[in-house]
Design a protein around this motif. Sequence first.
Motif, mmCIF file in Angstrom:
data_model
loop_
_atom_site.group_PDB
_atom_site.id
_atom_site.type_symbol
_atom_site.label_atom_id
_atom_site.label_comp_id
_atom_site.label_asym_id
_atom_site.label_seq_id
_atom_site.Cartn_x
_atom_site.Cartn_y
_atom_site.Cartn_z
ATOM 1 N N LYS A 1 0.852 -1.182 0.000
ATOM 2 C CA LYS A 1 0.000 0.000 0.000
ATOM 3 C C LYS A 1 0.889 1.233 0.000
ATOM 4 N N LEU A 2 0.687 2.106 -0.991
ATOM 5 C CA LEU A 2 1.570 3.245 -1.193
ATOM 6 C C LEU A 2 0.922 4.548 -0.761
ATOM 7 N N ASN A 3 1.764 5.500 -0.370
ATOM 8 C CA ASN A 3 1.327 6.864 -0.115
ATOM 9 C C ASN A 3 1.168 7.588 -1.446
ATOM 10 N N PRO A 4 0.528 8.774 -1.451
ATOM 11 C CA PRO A 4 0.386 9.518 -2.710
ATOM 12 C C PRO A 4 1.717 9.817 -3.397
ATOM 13 N N ASP A 5 2.811 9.936 -2.611
ATOM 14 C CA ASP A 5 4.122 10.189 -3.219
ATOM 15 C C ASP A 5 4.832 8.908 -3.618
ATOM 16 N N ARG A 6 4.101 7.767 -3.574
ATOM 17 C CA ARG A 6 4.567 6.456 -3.999
ATOM 18 C C ARG A 6 5.576 5.842 -3.037
ATOM 19 N N SER A 7 5.742 6.411 -1.856
ATOM 20 C CA SER A 7 6.546 5.760 -0.827
ATOM 21 C C SER A 7 5.713 4.660 -0.166
ATOM 22 N N LEU A 8 6.367 3.674 0.396
ATOM 23 C CA LEU A 8 5.674 2.532 0.981
ATOM 24 C C LEU A 8 4.958 2.923 2.267
ATOM 25 N N HIS A 9 3.657 2.677 2.319
ATOM 26 C CA HIS A 9 2.864 2.976 3.516
ATOM 27 C C HIS A 9 2.816 1.770 4.449
ATOM 28 N N CYS A 10 2.483 0.598 3.913
ATOM 29 C CA CYS A 10 2.427 -0.607 4.736
ATOM 30 C C CYS A 10 2.294 -1.833 3.841
ATOM 31 N N HIS A 11 2.473 -2.987 4.453
ATOM 32 C CA HIS A 11 2.205 -4.259 3.780
ATOM 33 C C HIS A 11 0.765 -4.652 4.111
ATOM 34 N N LYS A 12 -0.039 -4.870 3.092
ATOM 35 C CA LYS A 12 -1.454 -5.127 3.281
ATOM 36 C C LYS A 12 -1.812 -6.535 2.841
ATOM 37 N N ALA A 13 -2.499 -7.260 3.710
ATOM 38 C CA ALA A 13 -2.993 -8.603 3.371
ATOM 39 C C ALA A 13 -4.514 -8.595 3.454
ATOM 40 N N ARG A 14 -5.151 -9.297 2.540
ATOM 41 C CA ARG A 14 -6.613 -9.354 2.522
ATOM 42 C C ARG A 14 -7.055 -10.766 2.145
ATOM 43 N N LEU A 15 -7.957 -11.321 2.951
ATOM 44 C CA LEU A 15 -8.554 -12.616 2.625
ATOM 45 C C LEU A 15 -9.830 -12.374 1.845
ATOM 46 N N VAL A 16 -9.907 -12.919 0.651
ATOM 47 C CA VAL A 16 -11.084 -12.714 -0.192
ATOM 48 C C VAL A 16 -11.705 -14.060 -0.536
ATOM 49 N N ALA A 17 -13.016 -14.083 -0.567
ATOM 50 C CA ALA A 17 -13.736 -15.285 -1.003
ATOM 51 C C ALA A 17 -13.799 -15.296 -2.526
ATOM 52 N N LEU A 18 -13.723 -16.464 -3.112
ATOM 53 C CA LEU A 18 -13.836 -16.573 -4.559
ATOM 54 C C LEU A 18 -15.323 -16.630 -4.924
ATOM 55 N N GLY A 19 -15.895 -15.431 -4.990
ATOM 56 C CA GLY A 19 -17.334 -15.312 -5.157
ATOM 57 C C GLY A 19 -17.868 -15.811 -6.478
ATOM 58 N N PHE A 20 -16.991 -15.999 -7.477
ATOM 59 C CA PHE A 20 -17.487 -16.489 -8.765
ATOM 60 C C PHE A 20 -17.996 -17.925 -8.668
ATOM 61 N N ASN A 21 -17.716 -18.593 -7.537
ATOM 62 C CA ASN A 21 -18.242 -19.947 -7.333
ATOM 63 C C ASN A 21 -19.642 -19.946 -6.726
ATOM 64 N N GLN A 22 -20.144 -18.769 -6.347
ATOM 65 C CA GLN A 22 -21.473 -18.697 -5.740
ATOM 66 C C GLN A 22 -22.560 -19.002 -6.765
ATOM 67 N N VAL A 23 -23.649 -19.575 -6.278
ATOM 68 C CA VAL A 23 -24.767 -19.948 -7.142
ATOM 69 C C VAL A 23 -25.922 -18.973 -6.902
ATOM 70 N N VAL A 24 -26.401 -18.350 -7.970
ATOM 71 C CA VAL A 24 -27.480 -17.385 -7.858
ATOM 72 C C VAL A 24 -28.739 -18.053 -7.317
ATOM 73 N N CYS A 25 -29.495 -17.320 -6.495
ATOM 74 C CA CYS A 25 -30.733 -17.761 -5.840
ATOM 75 C C CYS A 25 -30.502 -18.802 -4.746
ATOM 76 N N ILE A 26 -29.248 -19.221 -4.573
ATOM 77 C CA ILE A 26 -28.916 -20.111 -3.452
ATOM 78 C C ILE A 26 -27.966 -19.405 -2.495
ATOM 79 N N ASP A 27 -26.861 -18.897 -3.037
ATOM 80 C CA ASP A 27 -25.878 -18.193 -2.218
ATOM 81 C C ASP A 27 -26.103 -16.691 -2.179
ATOM 82 N N PHE A 28 -26.851 -16.145 -3.123
ATOM 83 C CA PHE A 28 -27.100 -14.706 -3.131
ATOM 84 C C PHE A 28 -28.304 -14.411 -4.011
ATOM 85 N N HIS A 29 -28.867 -13.193 -3.825
ATOM 86 C CA HIS A 29 -29.993 -12.746 -4.639
ATOM 87 C C HIS A 29 -29.647 -11.386 -5.251
ATOM 88 N N GLU A 30 -29.980 -10.293 -4.583
ATOM 89 C CA GLU A 30 -29.673 -8.954 -5.091
ATOM 90 C C GLU A 30 -28.205 -8.620 -4.832
#
Length: 363
Positions: free
Chosen positions: A88-117
Amino acid sequence: MKACTKPTAHNFNVFLTPQFNSSRPLLNNNACNKIQNVTATLKRPEAEQWWAAMESEIKSINEKGTWILVPRPKDRQVITSKGLLKHKLNPDRSLHCHKARLVALGFNQVVCIDFHETFSPTLIITSLRTTIGVVAQLNLYIHQIDIKTTFLNGDLNQPIYMEQPKYFKDIKHPNYVCLLKKTLYSLKQSPRIWYYKRHQFLINKGYKRLKLDQNLYTRHNGNHILILVVYVDAILIISNAVEHIKMAKEELATTFSITDGGSLHYMIGIEFNFHGPDNSIQLYQRKCTEDILNKYQMMDLKPSLIPAVPNLCVNSDIAPKDPREIKDIETQPFREMLGNLRYLVSCTRLDLCYITGYLSRLM
């Protein structure tokens, strides 16, 4: 602009400036992108920082009660997840921090079962520019905050099962799966659930949502006014009294974990300078522009004072005829490049409006 100091603008002065300096030193381009190979990255010199970032992410997930471990269901699909690592960078492109994020692979979700709107309204950039203009004209205070682990605040209303994260499996129940109680990043319904969670909170606190932009909220208290401009996890708090900005921050902090950024300086790729001519406000996108040039390996191109060749006429007569040239052009991400340019145009680079519109008609 100093914290708690008003700019003394005498009129509606908001400058949209294409500031760019190709001679300024940049970080290595690899530092600006998401890490693709997590396993290999954890064996490199920055492994300690990445492990700390991943542990911090899992700690936040556990504190929010994001999931519970249950036996694997036989009649439901179990989606997977992946870890994203990013400098993650600052506006001047210097290093702000190391960022980790856990994301679900939502493309495996099934419509009307795992989600609606899934629809969720987002901030209109024109509304942001107009609001900044009002700040300059009326000499208002403007601060920014970020909501930490934004989507973990949303409550799921249908059961979704997910595999345990690769490096953080439960020792006692390694074969169990996660039954999600909170939304995760990249679930299809996460933005919508977070929007309504935040919207209901603000309505309960007395804010009114604007009809023209569903991410602008106002609240009046006598001669004082509060304006909230929301873009997913970033919130601008605007008022004619610093005490009311402080009060709004305290209200948000009672329900959400926030990071106080103080006076506005950077948001969604736009840099704000409160020290322009006549103490006015400048909007520019130096970092965003350089990221685009780096992405397409164009940092070494010669700058031009005008955005297009005079009397430009693009037609089939100048199209390549050689099959090898045609094949090479077809592999170029022209639509993607124009999409990046159109974002600059919508924010600050109005000088590129004509040429991007002209080229877009040819796609």
